[in-house]
Each structure stands twice: as structure tokens, then as C-alpha cells.
Write a protein that holds these residues in place. Sequence first.
Motif, mmCIF file in Angstrom:
data_model
loop_
_atom_site.group_PDB
_atom_site.id
_atom_site.type_symbol
_atom_site.label_atom_id
_atom_site.label_comp_id
_atom_site.label_asym_id
_atom_site.label_seq_id
_atom_site.Cartn_x
_atom_site.Cartn_y
_atom_site.Cartn_z
ATOM 1 N N VAL A 7 13.449 13.066 56.654
ATOM 2 C CA VAL A 7 14.028 13.424 55.362
ATOM 3 C C VAL A 7 14.511 14.872 55.423
ATOM 4 N N ILE A 8 15.812 15.086 55.215
ATOM 5 C CA ILE A 8 16.389 16.431 55.224
ATOM 6 C C ILE A 8 16.305 17.013 53.821
ATOM 7 N N LEU A 9 15.606 18.131 53.716
ATOM 8 C CA LEU A 9 15.434 18.773 52.421
ATOM 9 C C LEU A 9 16.576 19.730 52.081
ATOM 10 N N ALA A 10 17.069 20.432 53.090
ATOM 11 C CA ALA A 10 18.133 21.421 52.869
ATOM 12 C C ALA A 10 18.814 21.733 54.191
ATOM 13 N N THR A 11 20.017 22.227 54.105
ATOM 14 C CA THR A 11 20.789 22.640 55.285
ATOM 15 C C THR A 11 21.331 24.043 55.046
ATOM 16 N N GLU A 12 21.269 24.879 56.076
ATOM 17 C CA GLU A 12 21.797 26.238 55.953
ATOM 18 C C GLU A 12 22.516 26.628 57.234
ATOM 19 N N ARG A 13 23.359 27.623 57.135
ATOM 20 C CA ARG A 13 24.024 28.170 58.306
ATOM 21 C C ARG A 13 24.277 29.651 58.070
ATOM 22 N N TYR A 14 24.362 30.403 59.162
ATOM 23 C CA TYR A 14 24.648 31.836 59.095
ATOM 24 C C TYR A 14 26.134 32.024 59.374
ATOM 25 N N GLY A 15 26.891 32.335 58.307
ATOM 26 C CA GLY A 15 28.336 32.445 58.476
ATOM 27 C C GLY A 15 28.915 31.107 58.883
ATOM 28 N N SER A 16 29.664 31.113 60.003
ATOM 29 C CA SER A 16 30.238 29.869 60.517
ATOM 30 C C SER A 16 29.467 29.364 61.728
ATOM 31 N N GLY A 17 28.213 29.819 61.854
ATOM 32 C CA GLY A 17 27.416 29.436 63.011
ATOM 33 C C GLY A 17 26.850 28.036 62.912
ATOM 34 N N GLN A 18 25.948 27.737 63.849
ATOM 35 C CA GLN A 18 25.340 26.404 63.926
ATOM 36 C C GLN A 18 24.504 26.121 62.683
ATOM 37 N N PRO A 19 24.621 24.905 62.098
ATOM 38 C CA PRO A 19 23.794 24.568 60.923
ATOM 39 C C PRO A 19 22.345 24.303 61.308
ATOM 40 N N TRP A 20 21.452 24.617 60.392
ATOM 41 C CA TRP A 20 20.017 24.354 60.556
ATOM 42 C C TRP A 20 19.549 23.468 59.396
ATOM 43 N N ASN A 21 18.677 22.520 59.720
ATOM 44 C CA ASN A 21 18.151 21.598 58.720
ATOM 45 C C ASN A 21 16.676 21.871 58.455
ATOM 46 N N TYR A 22 16.284 21.738 57.193
ATOM 47 C CA TYR A 22 14.870 21.766 56.820
ATOM 48 C C TYR A 22 14.429 20.319 56.599
ATOM 49 N N SER A 51 25.053 39.375 66.903
ATOM 50 C CA SER A 51 24.441 40.291 65.938
ATOM 51 C C SER A 51 24.404 41.725 66.456
ATOM 52 N N VAL A 52 24.357 41.892 67.779
ATOM 53 C CA VAL A 52 24.315 43.240 68.366
ATOM 54 C C VAL A 52 25.695 43.864 68.431
ATOM 55 N N PHE A 53 26.709 43.075 68.817
ATOM 56 C CA PHE A 53 28.010 43.652 69.132
ATOM 57 C C PHE A 53 29.139 43.276 68.184
ATOM 58 N N LEU A 54 28.909 42.334 67.269
ATOM 59 C CA LEU A 54 29.972 41.924 66.349
ATOM 60 C C LEU A 54 29.531 42.168 64.909
ATOM 61 N N PRO A 55 30.490 42.445 64.016
ATOM 62 C CA PRO A 55 30.144 42.713 62.613
ATOM 63 C C PRO A 55 29.436 41.523 61.968
ATOM 64 N N GLN A 56 28.566 41.823 61.033
ATOM 65 C CA GLN A 56 27.862 40.760 60.310
ATOM 66 C C GLN A 56 28.869 39.846 59.612
ATOM 67 N N GLY A 57 28.633 38.543 59.752
ATOM 68 C CA GLY A 57 29.526 37.569 59.125
ATOM 69 C C GLY A 57 30.757 37.254 59.948
ATOM 70 N N TYR A 58 30.834 37.752 61.207
ATOM 71 C CA TYR A 58 31.986 37.433 62.064
ATOM 72 C C TYR A 58 32.079 35.915 62.231
ATOM 73 N N PRO A 59 33.274 35.301 62.176
ATOM 74 C CA PRO A 59 34.608 35.924 62.098
ATOM 75 C C PRO A 59 35.172 36.067 60.686
ATOM 76 N N GLU A 60 34.453 35.563 59.680
ATOM 77 C CA GLU A 60 35.009 35.592 58.319
ATOM 78 C C GLU A 60 35.103 37.005 57.747
ATOM 79 N N SER A 61 34.268 37.916 58.248
ATOM 80 C CA SER A 61 34.202 39.253 57.665
ATOM 81 C C SER A 61 35.229 40.220 58.235
ATOM 82 N N VAL A 62 36.047 39.756 59.186
ATOM 83 C CA VAL A 62 37.046 40.630 59.805
ATOM 84 C C VAL A 62 38.407 39.939 59.791
ATOM 85 N N SER A 63 39.438 40.681 60.140
ATOM 86 C CA SER A 63 40.798 40.137 60.171
ATOM 87 C C SER A 63 40.947 39.150 61.329
ATOM 88 N N GLY A 64 41.959 38.298 61.241
ATOM 89 C CA GLY A 64 42.174 37.277 62.254
ATOM 90 C C GLY A 64 42.524 37.813 63.630
#
Length: 431
Positions: A7-22, A51-64
Motif C-alpha cells: 500500500v503506497i501512502l505517499a510519493t515524493e521527489r526532490y525537484g525532477s529527481g527520482q520519485p520515492w514512495n512511502y 547537491s555539491v556542485f549544482l544549484p538547489q532545484g537544478y535544472p528547474e532553478s536555472v536557465s535552460g
Amino acid sequence: MEREKTVILATERYGSGQPWNYVVKDGAMERKGEGSDGESRTYSIIGVFKSVFLPQGYPESVSGDYLQYQFWDTVQAFSSSLSGTLATQASLKGVGVGNQEATVAAATITWLLRDGTGMLGRILFAWRKGTKLDSEAKKWRLFADVLNDIAMLMEILAPNFPAFFTLIVCTAGIFKSIVGVAGGATRAALTVHQARRDNMADVSAKDGSQETLVNLAGLLVSLVLIPLVTDNPVLTLVLFFLFTILHLFANYKAVRSVVMETFNEARLSIVLQQYLRDEKIFSPPEANQREPVFFEFRKMVPIKLGVRLEELVQSPEELQLALKNNNNMPYLLGVKNDCVYVCLGPGTSVHDEMRAMCQAICLSNALNPGTPGKPLMEKKQSHWEMVYDSHKLIDQMFNTFLKGVEAAGWQINRTLLDWDEWRVEWKVKMN
């Protein structure tokens, strides 16, 4: 035994990264990544790197264009680091490192003179060209890197001219100080363009981390190079020219990859001329690809924005001529000494500035004999007649043009036009 249903309770993802299920497991809530365990570990490693070398929320947080620009910027930084190692070795040799006859005082004086002249050069360049660095960031970025290579070449060759060594390294120091101002300022301008979530500090900090990593890699390679090039000036020059070619090529590709959605004079001129020819409006990528990134030395009719009134008119009669057909716009425009001048009123909006610039571009192109294609207006005997015609032309097309550029993806709430700070309030009106 029947397999327990997940039973999946919730799904989350960090930005456009891989989704995680609870999910529920043995009555408890558990967090699981989609895919196999091996894929999860891979994603975890990639996630740490991002997380070390790219801005938080990359690629949505920066220009194309962020990734392509940063790739070429990394290549140029690496090659520049290696070239800098060769130049530093030559400079140290020139001031007497390894020479028993050299004195500490002489080497110190040479170093201080180089640093002092560089400080003066930095101040003078910022005074004369500081306002140009926002509006022409691509040109000055490329100019700074070319000048940096010239400065390093001078440092490498300086030990071969001991009588002029101090003069050469001081000149190279001035060039490097200009590079520092132009490079730092244009980097800031590009950071403003890249940061899409008011995250300039984060984008700038991660850019610094990337550059530090590249410099560390350059340092390791330099440890191998130094024993090879010591006392071998021919190999030093050969390697320097190879690194310089790579450096300039990477810089050219970097500035070419930048797609700015704000208008400077060059981009607005490209879009406006195309629109007046066939009513087609270039998108930001199309106009940026046509924007020149090198300084042009062909004769052009310059445009000066936000000037004093006396630069445009010298008599009440000329002021009346400037106001004719102005339709109460908050700017005045005219031609003097083969230059287009624009005076701004105190209440000028961004759209008024764009309108004034469009009219000035029409005049400049009509006066410039080298403009390719059909001129935007026919050249006449009187400059004031050309000004009147430009008023009529802009009245007919500007509102439609403004709607078109906004629909094409251009920002019209701000510009990078190089306006000076003079504002004029004229008291007379035309009937």
C-alpha cells in the motif's frame, strides 16, 4: 500463502529527481525509491554530486542554457589554469627565483610595481567601462579571456627580455586587472540570467565550487607538467599555444551557448530589423545565435542614450524641431555629427525606453551605408526629416511589435540597454 499487497501512502521527489514512495510494511511506514537497489545507489551518488556542485532545484532553478554554458566554462577554466601555471613559472624565473645573483629586494620591487599598476588599471577600467559590462556581457566576457591569454603570453616571454622585464610584467599586470574586473562583472551578469528562483547566491556559490574542483584538477596536471617544461622554453610555448587555442575555443562556445531573453542594443536591433523586413519576430535563441560576440571595428552610426539636452539641441529652434511629431512622448531624439542622441524625460517607463531605442535603431541604420539589406527608411537631405519619418514608422508598428516580442518569449518588463542617467523635462509643447 497470499502475498501481502503493498500500500503506497505517499510519493515524493526532490525537484525532477527520482520519485520515492512511502509504503506500509509490517505495520510500519517505510520509504523506498523506485527501481532496483543498484539503481537507488546510483541515484544516491548522482544526487550527492548534484547537491555539491549544482544549484538547489537544478535544472528547474536555472536557465535552460546553464549546463551547456557550465560545461564549456569548465573546459576553459581548466585550460586557463594550465596556461597560468606556465606563466607563473616564467614570472618567477624572471624575478630571479633559482638565480643566486638575484636579490630579494629587486624581486620584491618588481612584484610591487606589477601589483600597483594592476590596481590603477582596475580602477580606471571600472570607471570607463563599468556601465557597458551589463549590456554587452558576452562581448566583454570573451574580450576578458582573450586579454588574459595575451597577458600570460607576455609573462612567458618576459624573461627573454631582461632589460624590459619590469615594463612587460607591469603591462601584463594591467591587462590581468582589466580581466579581473571584466570577467568578474560579466560573470555576475550571467549569474543574474541563470538564476530563475532569485537564487543568485546559490548559483554563484556552486559556480565557485565547480571552478575550485577544476583548479584542483589543473593543479594535479601542473605537477606533472612543471618538471617537463623547466628549462625548456620551446615546449613551454608549444603547450601554452595548445592550451590557449582550447581556452579561446571553449570561451567562444560558452558565450555562444548563452540565450538571454532580455534586450540589449544588438539583440533588439536584430529582432526589429527582421520584423520590419518580413514581420517575422525572432525568438530569443534565434536572435542570440545572430548576436555578435566580438567587438566590431567597421564604421557604425553610434547611439547614445540618456544624454544631456545640449548634446542634442543648441537653440530654441532646434528644440522645436526635436519636439515636432513627438506626440508628447517622454523622450527626444535627433542626429548630430553622425551620431543618434536620445534624451529621456523623468517619467520614462521601460516600454518608452524600448520605443525610443527602436526609433534610434531605425535612424542609425538609415544613416549607416554599410547596413545589409534594404534600409529601414530612405535617407534624406535633412536629418530632422528622417527623425519625423522615424516617428511615423514607430507609431505604426511599435504596439504590434511589442506584443509580438512578448509572445515570442522576450522579457519586456526590463532591458539591458545602456542608458546614461541624464533626465530632461522640457517645458515647451508643440501645438
